[in-house]
Design a protein around this motif. Structure first.
Motif, mmCIF file in Angstrom:
data_model
loop_
_atom_site.group_PDB
_atom_site.id
_atom_site.type_symbol
_atom_site.label_atom_id
_atom_site.label_comp_id
_atom_site.label_asym_id
_atom_site.label_seq_id
_atom_site.Cartn_x
_atom_site.Cartn_y
_atom_site.Cartn_z
ATOM 1 N N CYS A 195 25.786 62.924 26.275
ATOM 2 C CA CYS A 195 25.136 61.665 25.883
ATOM 3 C C CYS A 195 25.909 60.912 24.808
ATOM 4 N N GLY A 196 26.681 61.617 24.009
ATOM 5 C CA GLY A 196 27.493 60.956 22.993
ATOM 6 C C GLY A 196 28.442 59.928 23.595
ATOM 7 N N LEU A 197 28.959 60.214 24.788
ATOM 8 C CA LEU A 197 29.849 59.263 25.463
ATOM 9 C C LEU A 197 29.107 57.973 25.808
ATOM 10 N N LEU A 198 27.880 58.111 26.315
ATOM 11 C CA LEU A 198 27.093 56.937 26.678
ATOM 12 C C LEU A 198 26.655 56.179 25.437
ATOM 13 N N HIS A 199 26.281 56.904 24.393
ATOM 14 C CA HIS A 199 25.888 56.251 23.142
ATOM 15 C C HIS A 199 27.054 55.471 22.544
ATOM 16 N N ALA A 200 28.273 55.885 22.870
ATOM 17 C CA ALA A 200 29.466 55.185 22.373
ATOM 18 C C ALA A 200 29.885 54.025 23.273
ATOM 19 N N GLU B 177 19.762 59.293 36.323
ATOM 20 C CA GLU B 177 19.444 60.510 35.568
ATOM 21 C C GLU B 177 20.269 60.603 34.293
ATOM 22 N N ALA B 178 21.550 60.288 34.383
ATOM 23 C CA ALA B 178 22.394 60.318 33.181
ATOM 24 C C ALA B 178 21.882 59.326 32.144
ATOM 25 N N LEU B 179 21.457 58.140 32.602
ATOM 26 C CA LEU B 179 20.914 57.157 31.660
ATOM 27 C C LEU B 179 19.620 57.672 31.047
ATOM 28 N N MET B 180 18.752 58.254 31.869
ATOM 29 C CA MET B 180 17.480 58.763 31.345
ATOM 30 C C MET B 180 17.732 59.850 30.302
ATOM 31 N N ARG B 181 18.656 60.761 30.588
ATOM 32 C CA ARG B 181 18.978 61.820 29.623
ATOM 33 C C ARG B 181 19.509 61.223 28.320
ATOM 34 N N SER B 182 20.369 60.201 28.446
ATOM 35 C CA SER B 182 20.930 59.589 27.236
ATOM 36 C C SER B 182 19.856 58.853 26.444
ATOM 37 N N ARG B 183 18.875 58.293 27.132
ATOM 38 C CA ARG B 183 17.776 57.616 26.436
ATOM 39 C C ARG B 183 16.896 58.635 25.723
ATOM 40 N N TYR B 184 16.637 59.776 26.355
ATOM 41 C CA TYR B 184 15.883 60.826 25.665
ATOM 42 C C TYR B 184 16.636 61.237 24.388
ATOM 43 N N SER B 185 17.937 61.477 24.516
ATOM 44 C CA SER B 185 18.737 61.856 23.338
ATOM 45 C C SER B 185 18.689 60.768 22.271
ATOM 46 N N ALA B 186 18.660 59.515 22.687
ATOM 47 C CA ALA B 186 18.568 58.405 21.733
ATOM 48 C C ALA B 186 17.235 58.436 20.994
ATOM 49 N N TYR B 187 16.148 58.798 21.681
ATOM 50 C CA TYR B 187 14.859 58.958 20.996
ATOM 51 C C TYR B 187 14.950 60.089 19.978
ATOM 52 N N VAL B 188 15.554 61.199 20.365
ATOM 53 C CA VAL B 188 15.707 62.340 19.450
ATOM 54 C C VAL B 188 16.481 61.924 18.204
ATOM 55 N N LEU B 189 17.533 61.144 18.401
ATOM 56 C CA LEU B 189 18.438 60.767 17.311
ATOM 57 C C LEU B 189 18.059 59.457 16.620
ATOM 58 N N GLY B 190 17.027 58.778 17.108
ATOM 59 C CA GLY B 190 16.584 57.527 16.484
ATOM 60 C C GLY B 190 17.518 56.359 16.710
ATOM 61 N N LEU B 191 18.128 56.284 17.878
ATOM 62 C CA LEU B 191 19.090 55.218 18.184
ATOM 63 C C LEU B 191 18.400 54.037 18.871
ATOM 64 N N ALA B 192 17.668 53.271 18.103
ATOM 65 C CA ALA B 192 16.881 52.157 18.643
ATOM 66 C C ALA B 192 17.761 51.105 19.312
ATOM 67 N N ASP B 193 18.922 50.806 18.767
ATOM 68 C CA ASP B 193 19.802 49.799 19.362
ATOM 69 C C ASP B 193 20.240 50.216 20.764
ATOM 70 N N TYR B 194 20.544 51.497 20.943
ATOM 71 C CA TYR B 194 20.936 51.992 22.262
ATOM 72 C C TYR B 194 19.768 51.879 23.238
ATOM 73 N N LEU B 195 18.590 52.255 22.788
ATOM 74 C CA LEU B 195 17.417 52.172 23.656
ATOM 75 C C LEU B 195 17.167 50.739 24.107
ATOM 76 N N ARG B 196 17.266 49.809 23.199
ATOM 77 C CA ARG B 196 17.066 48.397 23.557
ATOM 78 C C ARG B 196 18.163 47.915 24.500
ATOM 79 N N ALA B 197 19.398 48.313 24.271
ATOM 80 C CA ALA B 197 20.520 47.877 25.108
ATOM 81 C C ALA B 197 20.428 48.420 26.534
ATOM 82 N N THR B 198 19.766 49.543 26.720
ATOM 83 C CA THR B 198 19.667 50.154 28.051
ATOM 84 C C THR B 198 18.308 49.902 28.703
ATOM 85 N N TRP B 199 17.498 49.054 28.089
ATOM 86 C CA TRP B 199 16.197 48.666 28.623
ATOM 87 C C TRP B 199 16.380 47.346 29.358
ATOM 88 N N HIS B 200 15.878 47.237 30.553
ATOM 89 C CA HIS B 200 16.047 46.010 31.337
ATOM 90 C C HIS B 200 15.474 44.823 30.558
#
Length: 128
Positions: free
Chosen positions: A22-27, A35-58
């Motif tokens: 997920c670090g690759l996608l977050h970068a 599935e890869a996007l969903m996993r990276s979004r879960y990891s973003a919730y764990v890590l508090g990466l709100a900008d990533y979550l917003r960027a990957t939300w339609h």
């Protein structure tokens, strides 16, 4: 003898190191599938990466803001199903475990994703 330290595992539960997962996608790397996007979004919730979550939300369903204050502590992810439903559409069913207010819980969701201009986006989901 010097001991090597293993890199931290990815929060998504893939078994890979965060930097190779997920670090690759977050970068900025694009997700290969929903599935890869969903996993990276879960990891973003764990890590508090709100900008990533917003960027990957339609853009059509993206909330104006995300608030992590007082949110749960995410403990683990199990992907139950990844299904391609069209040329640029897919669903991912998962269960995420968490702890909030001293109590354990489970969040189950069937999430919908679309691919637009070569990138996957989370659209919405049906929560159990």
């Amino acid at each position: 003898m010097k001991r090597s330290v293993a890199p931290p595992p990815c929060p998504c539960g893939s078994g890979k190191a965060y930097a190779a997962c997920c670090g690759l996608l977050h970068a900025g790397a694009p997700a290969v599938d929903a599935e890869a996007l969903m996993r990276s979004r879960y990891s973003a919730y764990v890590l508090g990466l709100a900008d990533y979550l917003r960027a990957t939300w339609h853009p059509g369903t993206r909330p104006a803001e995300l608030d992590f204050a007082g949110g749960p502590k995410w403990l683990g992810l199990t992907v139950l199903r990844h299904e391609v439903t069209g040329d640029d559409r897919a669903i991912v069913e998962f269960v995420a475990r968490y702890k909030a207010g001293g109590r354990a819980g489970r969040l189950g969701e069937v999430s919908r994703f679309v691919r637009d201009d070569g990138r996957w986006y989370y659209v919405d989901g049906d929560v159990d």
